[in-house]
Design an enzyme around this catalytic site. Structure first.
Site, mmCIF file in Angstrom:
data_model
loop_
_atom_site.group_PDB
_atom_site.id
_atom_site.type_symbol
_atom_site.label_atom_id
_atom_site.label_comp_id
_atom_site.label_asym_id
_atom_site.label_seq_id
_atom_site.Cartn_x
_atom_site.Cartn_y
_atom_site.Cartn_z
ATOM 1 N N LYS A 56 -12.751 -1.112 26.889
ATOM 2 C CA LYS A 56 -11.975 -1.493 25.763
ATOM 3 C C LYS A 56 -10.909 -3.027 26.143
ATOM 4 O O LYS A 56 -9.794 -3.036 26.012
ATOM 5 C CB LYS A 56 -10.694 0.354 25.097
ATOM 6 C CG LYS A 56 -9.844 0.386 26.262
ATOM 7 C CD LYS A 56 -9.450 1.190 25.950
ATOM 8 C CE LYS A 56 -8.718 2.232 26.923
ATOM 9 N NZ LYS A 56 -8.086 3.462 26.013
ATOM 10 N N ASP A 57 -10.955 -3.515 27.658
ATOM 11 C CA ASP A 57 -10.465 -3.951 28.500
ATOM 12 C C ASP A 57 -10.692 -5.313 27.872
ATOM 13 O O ASP A 57 -9.806 -6.280 28.541
ATOM 14 C CB ASP A 57 -9.197 -3.884 29.898
ATOM 15 C CG ASP A 57 -8.907 -2.531 29.889
ATOM 16 O OD1 ASP A 57 -8.211 -2.072 29.055
ATOM 17 O OD2 ASP A 57 -8.938 -1.993 31.185
ATOM 18 N N ALA A 87 1.210 3.347 25.909
ATOM 19 C CA ALA A 87 1.557 2.056 25.235
ATOM 20 C C ALA A 87 0.799 0.916 23.716
ATOM 21 O O ALA A 87 0.858 -0.236 24.302
ATOM 22 C CB ALA A 87 0.317 1.661 26.962
ATOM 23 N N LEU A 94 -0.711 0.209 20.973
ATOM 24 C CA LEU A 94 -0.011 0.011 19.136
ATOM 25 C C LEU A 94 -0.978 0.240 18.559
ATOM 26 O O LEU A 94 -0.577 0.957 17.360
ATOM 27 C CB LEU A 94 -0.277 -1.790 18.958
ATOM 28 C CG LEU A 94 0.591 -2.908 19.587
ATOM 29 C CD1 LEU A 94 1.094 -3.314 19.020
ATOM 30 C CD2 LEU A 94 2.751 -1.855 19.842
ATOM 31 N N ARG A 95 -2.155 0.820 19.262
ATOM 32 C CA ARG A 95 -3.410 1.235 17.562
ATOM 33 C C ARG A 95 -2.639 3.293 17.932
ATOM 34 O O ARG A 95 -2.740 3.190 16.495
ATOM 35 C CB ARG A 95 -4.582 1.198 18.740
ATOM 36 C CG ARG A 95 -5.683 2.265 17.244
ATOM 37 C CD ARG A 95 -6.987 2.436 18.195
ATOM 38 N NE ARG A 95 -7.231 3.319 19.785
ATOM 39 C CZ ARG A 95 -7.113 4.401 20.105
ATOM 40 N NH1 ARG A 95 -7.219 5.610 19.373
ATOM 41 N NH2 ARG A 95 -6.959 4.186 21.263
ATOM 42 N N ARG A 96 -2.114 3.695 18.824
ATOM 43 C CA ARG A 96 -1.703 5.178 18.749
ATOM 44 C C ARG A 96 -0.996 4.869 17.635
ATOM 45 O O ARG A 96 -0.035 6.324 17.681
ATOM 46 C CB ARG A 96 -1.954 6.123 20.268
ATOM 47 C CG ARG A 96 -3.371 5.838 20.657
ATOM 48 C CD ARG A 96 -2.920 5.310 22.481
ATOM 49 N NE ARG A 96 -4.349 6.455 23.007
ATOM 50 C CZ ARG A 96 -4.774 6.100 24.137
ATOM 51 N NH1 ARG A 96 -3.472 5.689 25.071
ATOM 52 N NH2 ARG A 96 -5.887 6.624 24.170
ATOM 53 N N ARG A 138 4.173 3.269 29.494
ATOM 54 C CA ARG A 138 3.579 2.691 30.332
ATOM 55 C C ARG A 138 3.205 3.741 31.583
ATOM 56 O O ARG A 138 4.100 3.920 32.150
ATOM 57 C CB ARG A 138 2.976 1.435 31.116
ATOM 58 C CG ARG A 138 2.897 0.233 29.912
ATOM 59 C CD ARG A 138 3.181 -0.963 29.876
ATOM 60 N NE ARG A 138 1.523 -1.072 30.712
ATOM 61 C CZ ARG A 138 1.606 -2.899 31.639
ATOM 62 N NH1 ARG A 138 2.804 -3.528 31.420
ATOM 63 N NH2 ARG A 138 0.899 -2.503 32.254
ATOM 64 N N GLY A 139 1.831 3.526 32.415
ATOM 65 C CA GLY A 139 2.258 4.046 33.355
ATOM 66 C C GLY A 139 0.598 5.204 33.823
ATOM 67 O O GLY A 139 0.009 5.000 32.592
ATOM 68 N N ASN A 140 0.509 5.331 35.219
ATOM 69 C CA ASN A 140 -0.837 6.157 34.799
ATOM 70 C C ASN A 140 -0.826 7.749 34.996
ATOM 71 O O ASN A 140 -0.200 7.790 34.702
ATOM 72 C CB ASN A 140 -1.393 6.321 36.329
ATOM 73 C CG ASN A 140 -0.506 6.275 37.533
ATOM 74 O OD1 ASN A 140 0.248 7.244 36.926
ATOM 75 N ND2 ASN A 140 -0.926 5.839 38.988
ATOM 76 N N VAL A 141 -1.932 8.010 34.697
ATOM 77 C CA VAL A 141 -2.027 9.708 34.202
ATOM 78 C C VAL A 141 -0.499 10.271 35.326
ATOM 79 O O VAL A 141 0.061 10.926 34.868
ATOM 80 C CB VAL A 141 -3.129 9.974 34.639
ATOM 81 C CG1 VAL A 141 -3.509 12.029 34.295
ATOM 82 C CG2 VAL A 141 -4.387 9.482 33.802
ATOM 83 N N THR A 194 2.322 8.899 36.656
ATOM 84 C CA THR A 194 3.808 8.597 36.261
ATOM 85 C C THR A 194 3.347 8.863 34.977
ATOM 86 O O THR A 194 5.060 9.308 34.421
ATOM 87 C CB THR A 194 3.013 6.805 36.018
ATOM 88 O OG1 THR A 194 3.055 6.679 37.403
ATOM 89 C CG2 THR A 194 4.688 6.062 35.160
ATOM 90 N N ARG A 195 2.941 9.520 33.668
ATOM 91 C CA ARG A 195 2.888 9.201 32.586
ATOM 92 C C ARG A 195 3.632 11.369 32.859
ATOM 93 O O ARG A 195 4.422 12.296 32.300
ATOM 94 C CB ARG A 195 1.978 9.422 31.360
ATOM 95 C CG ARG A 195 1.767 7.966 30.949
ATOM 96 C CD ARG A 195 0.960 7.981 30.354
ATOM 97 N NE ARG A 195 0.343 6.469 30.632
ATOM 98 C CZ ARG A 195 -0.503 5.938 28.847
ATOM 99 N NH1 ARG A 195 -0.096 5.882 27.905
ATOM 100 N NH2 ARG A 195 -0.803 4.400 29.899
ATOM 101 N N CYS A 211 -4.811 -6.538 21.979
ATOM 102 C CA CYS A 211 -3.857 -5.459 22.396
ATOM 103 C C CYS A 211 -2.672 -5.293 21.376
ATOM 104 O O CYS A 211 -1.877 -4.564 21.541
ATOM 105 C CB CYS A 211 -3.359 -5.411 24.286
ATOM 106 S SG CYS A 211 -2.553 -5.767 24.226
#
Length: 314
Positions: A88-89, A133, A135-137, A154-157, A159-160, A247
């Site tokens: 997806k990236d 982070a 826009l789709r969601r 934003r951030g990894n698991v 961090t969130r 994105c």
């Protein structure tokens, strides 16, 4: 990287990216005895633009290629032999001289709802804050639950989860595939059914890029390829290409096989503020790379025409 490495894998340095690179390394070692010895495969961590800039939404800092450009440069410059990406990236157009011949078997495509307070969107009172982070969601949440508030997050698991515990937001979302690959599926409060939130294009798929003329690398990674996953991804990415999606564009797509071997491809676009959503789908009787790609292109062009030039940017 060791002097004895026969194969050099490039990857981002996030825990999930490293887990994906290690999965590829382990599968290659299992498939090829010459790659099974200590140090035969080296993993090179490359920091991308998307990793460096963490205080702004991805849509504000360039969109396409944020998590691939520096890795692409290392691959084409000969510093690595292959790159492992979350599909997806990956932009729909690859740099000249690069190919993407291998897609691994696809993981769970669903998004995950994560909250310490609520079990689903439906339980959240008006004004509750969801951090994402994507826009789709964001757009899909606002389309279905306009009384909720979404903020860029934003951030990894880890961090969130910290931000959740600090009550900066009431909920967040991640991909189930990522949680599964990290060995932490229990982090999800609940998976979100595809009918409730159509996934990102190619969500849950890992792709491997190589230089076009590298026949040895192509031979090695061919053992990891899943043609059915590749056909699904091709259909979704063709729709994305037709919509000129990045994105900055709330686009979702999902191709799924039926038991009889046929395929259903669903594609959606949503206004960023959630005020309007357009959907279409295609049914492919005998899916292969060509028919799936043609169906995706047709679906994307239909939505582009129906939405008009101002739909995405509104």
């Amino acid at each position: 990287m060791t002097d004895t490495a026969k194969l050099r894998i490039g990857t981002r340095g996030s825990p999930l990216a490293l887990a994906q690179a290690h999965e590829v390394r382990d599968k290659l070692a299992a498939a090829h005895p010459e790659l099974a010895s200590e140090g035969a495969i080296a993993i090179t961590v490359i920091t991308t633009t998307g990793d460096k800039i963490l205080d702004r939404a991805l849509s504000e800092i360039g969109g396409k290629g944020l998590f691939t450009k520096e890795i692409d440069d290392a691959l084409m410059g000969g510093d690595i032999d292959l790159a492992v990406h979350s599909m997806k990236d990956v932009p729909t157009v690859l740099p000249d001289g690069m190919i993407l011949p291998t897609i691994l078997p696809r993981e769970d495509v669903r998004d995950a709802f994560i909250s310490l307070k609520y079990k689903s969107f439906a339980e959240m009172p008006a004004g509750s804050v969801i951090g994402s982070a994507s826009l789709r969601r964001q757009a899909m949440i606002l389309n279905k639950y306009p009384d909720l508030k979404v903020i860029t997050f934003r951030g990894n698991v880890q961090t969130r989860l910290r931000k959740l515990s600090e009550e900066q937001v009431d909920a967040t979302l991640l991909a189930m595939a990522g949680l599964n690959r990290l060995g932490q599926p229990e982090i999800a409060t609940a998976p979100i059914a595809e009918d409730d939130m159509l996934p990102a294009v190619a969500q849950g798929a890992i792709g491997i890029t190589i230089r076009e003329d590298d026949t040895q690398a192509k031979d090695w990674i061919s053992a990891l390829h899943c043609e059915k996953s590749a056909i699904r991804v091709a259909g979704e990415r063709a729709a994305l290409f037709a919509l000129d999606g990045s994105c900055r564009t709330p686009i979702a797509a999902l191709a799924e096989y039926h038991e009889d071997g046929s395929m259903r491809l669903r594609v959606s676009i949503v206004r960023p503020d959630g005020s309007e959503r357009l959907d279409t789908e295609r049914h492919i009787a005998q899916p292969d790379m060509a028919t799936a790609s043609a169906a995706g292109k047709d679906a994307g062009e239909e939505l582009k025409q129906r939405g008009g030039p101002d739909f995405i940017s509104a």
